[in-house]
Design a protein around this motif. Structure first.
Motif, mmCIF file in Angstrom:
data_model
loop_
_atom_site.group_PDB
_atom_site.id
_atom_site.type_symbol
_atom_site.label_atom_id
_atom_site.label_comp_id
_atom_site.label_asym_id
_atom_site.label_seq_id
_atom_site.Cartn_x
_atom_site.Cartn_y
_atom_site.Cartn_z
ATOM 1 N N ARG A 66 0.832 -1.204 0.000
ATOM 2 C CA ARG A 66 0.000 0.000 0.000
ATOM 3 C C ARG A 66 0.871 1.260 0.000
ATOM 4 O O ARG A 66 0.570 2.236 -0.687
ATOM 5 C CB ARG A 66 -0.915 0.008 1.229
ATOM 6 C CG ARG A 66 -1.867 1.176 1.264
ATOM 7 C CD ARG A 66 -2.894 0.977 2.382
ATOM 8 N NE ARG A 66 -3.910 1.980 2.299
ATOM 9 C CZ ARG A 66 -3.872 3.125 2.956
ATOM 10 N NH1 ARG A 66 -2.852 3.410 3.734
ATOM 11 N NH2 ARG A 66 -4.842 3.987 2.835
ATOM 12 N N ARG A 95 2.163 1.899 -3.424
ATOM 13 C CA ARG A 95 1.080 2.394 -4.274
ATOM 14 C C ARG A 95 0.838 3.876 -4.016
ATOM 15 O O ARG A 95 0.682 4.662 -4.954
ATOM 16 C CB ARG A 95 -0.170 1.560 -3.969
ATOM 17 C CG ARG A 95 -1.180 1.535 -5.048
ATOM 18 C CD ARG A 95 -2.260 0.499 -4.837
ATOM 19 N NE ARG A 95 -2.883 0.520 -3.537
ATOM 20 C CZ ARG A 95 -3.001 -0.533 -2.745
ATOM 21 N NH1 ARG A 95 -2.535 -1.704 -3.112
ATOM 22 N NH2 ARG A 95 -3.589 -0.432 -1.574
ATOM 23 N N THR A 151 -1.635 0.002 -11.167
ATOM 24 C CA THR A 151 -1.295 0.181 -9.754
ATOM 25 C C THR A 151 -1.170 1.659 -9.415
ATOM 26 O O THR A 151 -1.598 2.103 -8.344
ATOM 27 C CB THR A 151 0.020 -0.554 -9.431
ATOM 28 O OG1 THR A 151 -0.132 -1.928 -9.780
ATOM 29 C CG2 THR A 151 0.376 -0.449 -7.963
ATOM 30 N N GLY A 178 -3.518 3.674 -6.843
ATOM 31 C CA GLY A 178 -2.936 4.468 -5.771
ATOM 32 C C GLY A 178 -3.468 5.882 -5.761
ATOM 33 O O GLY A 178 -3.693 6.478 -4.700
#
Length: 187
Positions: free
Chosen positions: A21, A24, A52, A56
């Protein structure tokens, strides 16, 4: 003009310290800072997929960006024992009469094959494969195969008494070695 070398250097400095995460969100922030054409530039500089980077960017815009989840809720299939709570008890009942090995030693095994156990569980209305049965047996503390010198119907003491000196040494060595590699608390 977007400086891809600067993006590449910043990404290389932090990529190993971030989780999925965090990476991202980092590439999304770089995309936003770069402006028009930022997605393509960040993709070339970091090697991160365009999808991705876009995901994000959506995460950055989301109101609940302070969540601790790395992946979205519901990722992956639930374990068979949680989806069907009775399967573990039924497997244990099937395995108990076919269990072999010295209960005082760390090695236990089953004389029935994983395929036969899976068929028996399917007759009990459980949707299960032989591979899943193998994973569940490991979770129950059973090894994947029996010891090669196992003679059915005899005790460990009788086998050692009938064994030649080298076979006795092999029994002791295998027990000691298997005990070394087992985690504390496991059988």
């Amino acid at each position: 003009m977007i400086d891809e070398n600067a993006i590449r250097a910043r990404y290389a400095a932090v990529k190993n310290r971030l989780d999925e995460r965090g990476r991202r969100l980092f590439v999304a922030a770089e995309k936003a800072a770069a402006g028009y054409g930022g997605t393509a530039a960040v993709c070339r500089a970091t090697g991160v997929a365009r999808s991705t980077i876009i995901r994000g960017a959506k995460d950055l815009l989301a109101v609940s960006s302070s969540t601790a989840r790395v992946r979205r809720k519901g990722a992956g299939r639930p374990p068979t024992s949680k989806a069907d709570p009775t399967v573990l008890d039924d497997l244990r009942r099937l395995v108990e009469p076919a269990t072999m090995g010295d209960p005082m030693r760390p090695l236990l095994w089953v004389s029935k094959s994983r395929e036969k156990l899976a068929v028996a569980l399917r007759t009990m209305n459980h949707a299960i494969s032989a591979n899943t049965v193998g994973k569940m047996l490991i979770a129950l503390g059973y090894s994947r195969q029996s010891l090669p010198r196992r003679r059915p119907g005899s005790t460990a003491r009788r086998r050692r008494a009938a064994a030649t000196p080298t076979e006795t040494d092999n029994f002791s060595i295998s027990t000691v070695r298997s005990s070394r590699f087992r985690r504390p608390g496991n059988r």
